[in-house]
Design an enzyme around this catalytic site. Sequence first.
Site: not given
Ligand code: BES
Ligand code: ZN
Ligand code: ZN
Length: 459
Positions: A227, A232, A239, A250, A309, A311, A313
């Site tokens: 990734k 992000d 966020k 990220d 957010d 994104e 996947r």
């Molecule tokens: N990059 C983030 C996940 C993340 C956040 C990894 C903090 C490490 C530390 C990812 O893109 C994300 O925001 N995921 C969301 C998904 C949700 C909206 C389904 C998450 O994990 O809250």
């Molecule tokens: Zn992310």
């Molecule tokens: Zn995200």
Amino acid sequence: MPLEFAPEGAAALPLHVIEQDALEDWLSGQSATVATWVQAAGFTGGLGQSLLVPDGNGAPEMALAGYGTEAARKRGRFHLAAQAASLPEGVYRLEGLAPERAAEEALGWLFAGYAFDRYKDQKPAKATLVAPVGVDAARLEAIAAGEALTRDLINTPTSDMGPIELEAACADLAKAQGAEIEVIRGEALLDENFPMIHTVGRAADQAPRLIDMRWGDTGPNLTLVGKGVCFDTGGLNLKPGSSMGLMKKDMGGAATVLGLARMIMALKLPVRLRVLIPAVENSVSGNAFRPGDILTARNGMTVEINNTDAEGRLVLADALSFGAEAEPDLMISMATLTGAARVAVGADIAPYFTDDGVLSGALDAAAHEVADPVWRLPFHEPYEAMIEPGIADLDNAPKGGFAGAITAALFLRRFAGATRYAHFDIYGWNQSAAPGRPKGGVGMGARALLQALPEVLAL
Ligand code: BES
Ligand code: ZN
Ligand code: ZN
């Protein structure tokens, strides 16, 4: 000479590794002068302590490294990296370390030579080690160089590590290791059928891209997918500030697969390696993708966006479909994919998902051997329903947030086809400094994978 061992035969000061319980015994074999000095200095053999011992003229005659107790050591790793950082510049040779601890400690010593000094002078360890007898010095140096690459890429802020610079870093690596690289950028992503990579990245100034690197011409096909979300923001589902602060990391999955790729190439593993990195910025603009949009992925599946957010996947899905089309023998993705993975296992453990028992058996053993902790989480089939929303094939952000790491992994698996597959949901960041592991970007799972690959791929 950071990240390398001292040349063989270099004049070196003996560094005696002494467990707390063994100090008295060790002192009984030393001169009264040495014993007096050691006691006067308050050296107890506690984990992390170091002491220089002078000869009669005041010149260093030897050094001591406290190695504590087994119970204390179990709470960490790379213990001698503490001494590497605290001893004065010079060359040291380990004495009295159990041979089965030598590789981990020698690698930790090399890690202590890393510092992120792009924006400010830093003080990496200057103490150099003669490679202990029995360790594969060149292998450890290749691992340390790969890890340093990962850390540098993650630590560099997005102002200097956007999709353009991430591509440049891949090109540099490819050039140095004799790999080939192809990149599909911007609108060409639509022509070449990478719709979700384009959609996620289109709101940013730097065009989204898919980086495709290949190396090696014999052996099984191994595809690593990382990734590469260079920042992000969360997109329109922005966020909050507290969650956005660290999002330069990220692209930690991309950084970690590149570090692993560097190790594989430097060690000339007999594999045909491919590295796929969707490199984008998840940004906010008038043309950003929106909640409720339905995207059609490369493999034809429709995806309802319930949170911009989620994104990672999306960009990984198109890269995984593309990777699977070539039917590699093994495909591995690494991504800073979910906050849920952090809630589950914290920052220090790399959770991974696979349906392959051979892979997980080899990986768990390797992780333990090389002090790179991983933990298997399940592709729990009954949760498949949670990623099926109704008006599209898939939902990128199931409501409720239960089992967030598992539902994200199940989403990715839909795109890996029949390929033997493992996915790592990593954090990529060390929250507090520890020996050999400064605060900041860090590789997770790469060393365990490197160690496991010969068994997994029957090399
Ligand atoms: N990059 C983030 C996940 C993340 C956040 C990894 C903090 C490490 C530390 C990812 O893109 C994300 O925001 N995921 C969301 C998904 C949700 C909206 C389904 C998450 O994990 O809250
Ligand atoms: Zn992310
Ligand atoms: Zn995200």
